[in-house]
Motif scaffolding. Structure first.
Motif, PDB file in Angstrom:
ATOM      1  N   ARG A 255       0.954  -1.306  -0.031  1.00 33.55           N
ATOM      2  CA  ARG A 255      -0.056  -0.101  -0.021  1.00 33.55           C
ATOM      3  C   ARG A 255       0.697   1.302  -0.037  1.00 33.55           C
ATOM      4  N   VAL A 256       0.572   2.109  -0.851  1.00 29.93           N
ATOM      5  CA  VAL A 256       1.267   3.577  -0.851  1.00 29.93           C
ATOM      6  C   VAL A 256       0.175   4.621  -0.415  1.00 29.93           C
ATOM      7  N   ALA A 257       0.572   5.356   0.404  1.00 27.01           N
ATOM      8  CA  ALA A 257      -0.316   6.518   0.695  1.00 27.01           C
ATOM      9  C   ALA A 257       0.169   7.667   0.938  1.00 27.01           C
ATOM     10  N   GLU A 258      -0.226   8.859   0.887  1.00 31.20           N
ATOM     11  CA  GLU A 258       0.378  10.182   1.275  1.00 31.20           C
ATOM     12  C   GLU A 258      -0.091  10.614   2.491  1.00 31.20           C
ATOM     13  N   ASP A 259      -1.266  10.580   2.898  1.00 31.58           N
ATOM     14  CA  ASP A 259      -1.680  10.872   4.237  1.00 31.58           C
ATOM     15  C   ASP A 259      -3.099  10.067   4.359  1.00 31.58           C
ATOM     16  N   LYS A 260      -3.716  10.146   5.474  1.00 28.90           N
ATOM     17  CA  LYS A 260      -5.083   9.537   5.642  1.00 28.90           C
ATOM     18  C   LYS A 260      -5.982  10.465   4.783  1.00 28.90           C
TER      19      LYS A 260
ATOM     20  N   ALA B 260      -5.543  12.682   2.204  1.00 30.05           N
ATOM     21  CA  ALA B 260      -5.509  12.423   0.521  1.00 30.05           C
ATOM     22  C   ALA B 260      -5.789  11.084   0.197  1.00 30.05           C
ATOM     23  N   GLY B 261      -5.588  10.100   0.703  1.00 25.49           N
ATOM     24  CA  GLY B 261      -5.902   8.666   0.420  1.00 25.49           C
ATOM     25  C   GLY B 261      -4.921   8.059  -0.192  1.00 25.49           C
ATOM     26  N   GLY B 262      -4.870   6.989  -0.800  1.00 26.67           N
ATOM     27  CA  GLY B 262      -3.734   6.002  -1.273  1.00 26.67           C
ATOM     28  C   GLY B 262      -3.566   6.267  -2.596  1.00 26.67           C
ATOM     29  N   VAL B 263      -2.279   5.816  -3.270  1.00 28.63           N
ATOM     30  CA  VAL B 263      -2.190   5.914  -4.404  1.00 28.63           C
ATOM     31  C   VAL B 263      -2.183   4.497  -4.711  1.00 28.63           C
ATOM     32  N   ARG B 264      -2.803   4.362  -5.985  1.00 27.09           N
ATOM     33  CA  ARG B 264      -3.232   2.716  -6.603  1.00 27.09           C
ATOM     34  C   ARG B 264      -1.842   2.174  -7.178  1.00 27.09           C
ATOM     35  N   VAL B 265      -1.783   0.822  -6.609  1.00 27.11           N
ATOM     36  CA  VAL B 265      -0.757   0.219  -7.159  1.00 27.11           C
ATOM     37  C   VAL B 265      -1.331  -0.528  -8.241  1.00 27.11           C
TER      38      VAL B 265
ATOM     39  N   VAL C 213      10.083  -4.299  -7.093  1.00 26.36           N
ATOM     40  CA  VAL C 213       9.390  -3.005  -7.664  1.00 26.36           C
ATOM     41  C   VAL C 213       8.091  -3.010  -7.466  1.00 26.36           C
ATOM     42  N   VAL C 214       7.572  -1.962  -7.163  1.00 22.99           N
ATOM     43  CA  VAL C 214       6.262  -1.363  -7.057  1.00 22.99           C
ATOM     44  C   VAL C 214       5.880  -0.543  -8.220  1.00 22.99           C
ATOM     45  N   VAL C 215       5.094  -0.770  -9.055  1.00 20.13           N
ATOM     46  CA  VAL C 215       4.750   0.172 -10.099  1.00 20.13           C
ATOM     47  C   VAL C 215       3.425   0.899  -9.832  1.00 20.13           C
ATOM     48  N   LEU C 216       3.269   2.271  -9.817  1.00 19.06           N
ATOM     49  CA  LEU C 216       2.118   3.033  -9.601  1.00 19.06           C
ATOM     50  C   LEU C 216       1.240   3.178 -10.757  1.00 19.06           C
ATOM     51  N   ASN C 217       0.151   3.618 -10.465  1.00 21.88           N
ATOM     52  CA  ASN C 217      -0.720   4.143 -11.724  1.00 21.88           C
ATOM     53  C   ASN C 217      -0.364   5.569 -12.135  1.00 21.88           C
ATOM     54  N   ARG C 218       0.064   6.301 -10.971  1.00 21.02           N
ATOM     55  CA  ARG C 218       0.490   7.701 -11.331  1.00 21.02           C
ATOM     56  C   ARG C 218       2.067   7.992 -10.544  1.00 21.02           C
ATOM     57  N   SER C 219       2.432   9.048 -11.221  1.00 22.28           N
ATOM     58  CA  SER C 219       3.807   9.221 -10.601  1.00 22.28           C
ATOM     59  C   SER C 219       3.556  10.115  -9.311  1.00 22.28           C
ATOM     60  N   LEU C 220       4.624   9.840  -8.298  1.00 24.96           N
ATOM     61  CA  LEU C 220       4.620  10.765  -7.240  1.00 24.96           C
ATOM     62  C   LEU C 220       4.835  11.997  -7.325  1.00 24.96           C
ATOM     63  N   GLU C 221       4.569  12.860  -6.401  1.00 25.95           N
ATOM     64  CA  GLU C 221       4.780  14.299  -6.808  1.00 25.95           C
ATOM     65  C   GLU C 221       5.895  14.525  -5.858  1.00 25.95           C
ATOM     66  N   VAL C 222       6.839  15.550  -6.535  1.00 27.59           N
ATOM     67  CA  VAL C 222       8.003  15.942  -6.042  1.00 27.59           C
ATOM     68  C   VAL C 222       7.993  16.841  -4.822  1.00 27.59           C
ATOM     69  N   GLN C 223       8.779  16.902  -3.743  1.00 25.49           N
ATOM     70  CA  GLN C 223       8.805  17.341  -2.407  1.00 25.49           C
ATOM     71  C   GLN C 223       7.465  16.925  -1.687  1.00 25.49           C
ATOM     72  N   ARG C 224       7.204  16.024  -1.912  1.00 23.57           N
ATOM     73  CA  ARG C 224       5.873  15.365  -1.056  1.00 23.57           C
ATOM     74  C   ARG C 224       6.598  14.138  -0.259  1.00 23.57           C
ATOM     75  N   SER C 225       5.781  13.570   0.841  1.00 21.33           N
ATOM     76  CA  SER C 225       6.354  12.461   1.588  1.00 21.33           C
ATOM     77  C   SER C 225       5.369  11.395   1.422  1.00 21.33           C
ATOM     78  N   TYR C 226       5.534  10.017   1.375  1.00 20.31           N
ATOM     79  CA  TYR C 226       4.561   8.972   1.150  1.00 20.31           C
ATOM     80  C   TYR C 226       4.934   8.157   2.120  1.00 20.31           C
ATOM     81  N   ASN C 227       3.750   7.227   2.508  1.00 18.93           N
ATOM     82  CA  ASN C 227       4.249   5.899   3.605  1.00 18.93           C
ATOM     83  C   ASN C 227       3.879   4.562   2.493  1.00 18.93           C
ATOM     84  N   LEU C 228       4.942   3.889   2.500  1.00 19.55           N
ATOM     85  CA  LEU C 228       4.828   2.614   1.795  1.00 19.55           C
ATOM     86  C   LEU C 228       4.521   1.664   2.838  1.00 19.55           C
TER      87      LEU C 228
END
Length: 271
Positions: free
Chosen positions: A204-209, A211-216, A229-244
């Motif tokens: 699971r990949v999420a930005e915060d509670k 914003a919700g998760g980023v689909r894998v 390797v984890v392939v996401l549906n969209r690119s992660l945004e620069v200068q942001r933190s995510y939880n894997l």
């Protein structure tokens, strides 16, 4: 004169008589000394027949020793083979080619494993095809994909790890859950981590509670560089933190690899 006539007449003593008397005293069967006496003397006891018998005895002893060694080696090999078979039957199952475990080791003892479905196998084939297409795309760009490079890509920076492990000593397996806080330096939809001989249950990949998760989209192992390797549906945004978050399980290895086991002997007891 009368006394002289009464004496017994003896034959004259000759040298031959003296020689015969000497030979009788010496025990040479009354034969005069010479080649005939030497031929008639006692012969040595060790004969050619005795030597042949000794050779046969030595040869038979050597053959018996070799046969005993061969039987001992065969018995040792059979015992080792039986021990390996017993360990394979009673011990933990071995990992597959990509590090995944069989159904018995994917869950803690006592849990039931649901039967496999054809849909999962079909997804595995589709994932392999997608991986090949992506590699061809990177080849057209004349670049190595992030998972094929000798070092991990630098578009992500780990800030914090939270790791939890549960070890099951009955079958030498363990389950784990890791939460990694990531900082995005360069936009990318790939997350590449070091992993080997593991079975991944969930990612699971999420930005915060909020914003919700980023689909894998999909995940796969790349054994050549021992990465996951984890392939996401969209690119992660620069200068942001995510939880894997990754939930996985694996064997407690019997070699210096990952979470491994060792033993020592104390007072004759292995611990």
């Amino acid at each position: 004169m009368a006394l002289e006539e009464k004496r017994e007449k003896r034959p004259p003593v000759t040298p031959m008589m003296i020689e015969e008397e000497a030979t009788l005293r010496n025990g040479s069967r009354g034969l005069p000394p010479g080649p005939w006496a030497e031929a008639a003397g006692p012969r040595p006891r060790t004969t050619e027949r005795h030597i042949a018998v000794h050779k046969r005895l030595v040869l038979g002893f050597a053959v018996s020793i070799l046969a005993l060694l061969a039987v001992t080696m065969i018995a040792v090999l059979l015992s080792v083979r039986f021990e390996e078979c017993g360990a394979a039957a009673d011990g933990p199952p071995r990992a597959g080619g990509n590090g995944s475990l069989s159904g018995a080791a994917r869950q803690p003892p006592g849990a039931e494993q649901p039967p496999g479905r054809p849909e999962e196998e079909a997804r595995g084939g589709e994932a392999a095809e997608e991986e090949e297409e992506e590699e061809e795309e990177w080849q057209r760009r004349r670049e190595l994909p992030p998972w094929a490079r000798p070092r991990l890509p630098r578009h992500l920076r780990p800030l914090h790890y939270n790791l939890m492990l549960n070890a099951f000593m009955e079958n030498f397996t363990f389950s784990g859950e890791v939460n990694v806080q990531l900082e995005v330096r360069n936009a990318s939809r790939y997350i590449v981590l070091h992993a080997h001989r593991m079975h991944i249950e969930a990612v699971r990949v999420a930005e915060d509670k909020l914003a919700g998760g980023v689909r894998v989209a999909r995940t796969f192992f790349y054994p050549q560089t021992q990465v996951f390797v984890v392939v996401l549906n969209r690119s992660l945004e620069v200068q942001r933190s995510y939880n894997l978050k990754i939930i996985y399980n694996a064997l407690i290895e019997n070699e210096l690899l990952g979470f491994f086991r060792s033993s020592y002997v104390l007072h004759g007891e292995r611990r």
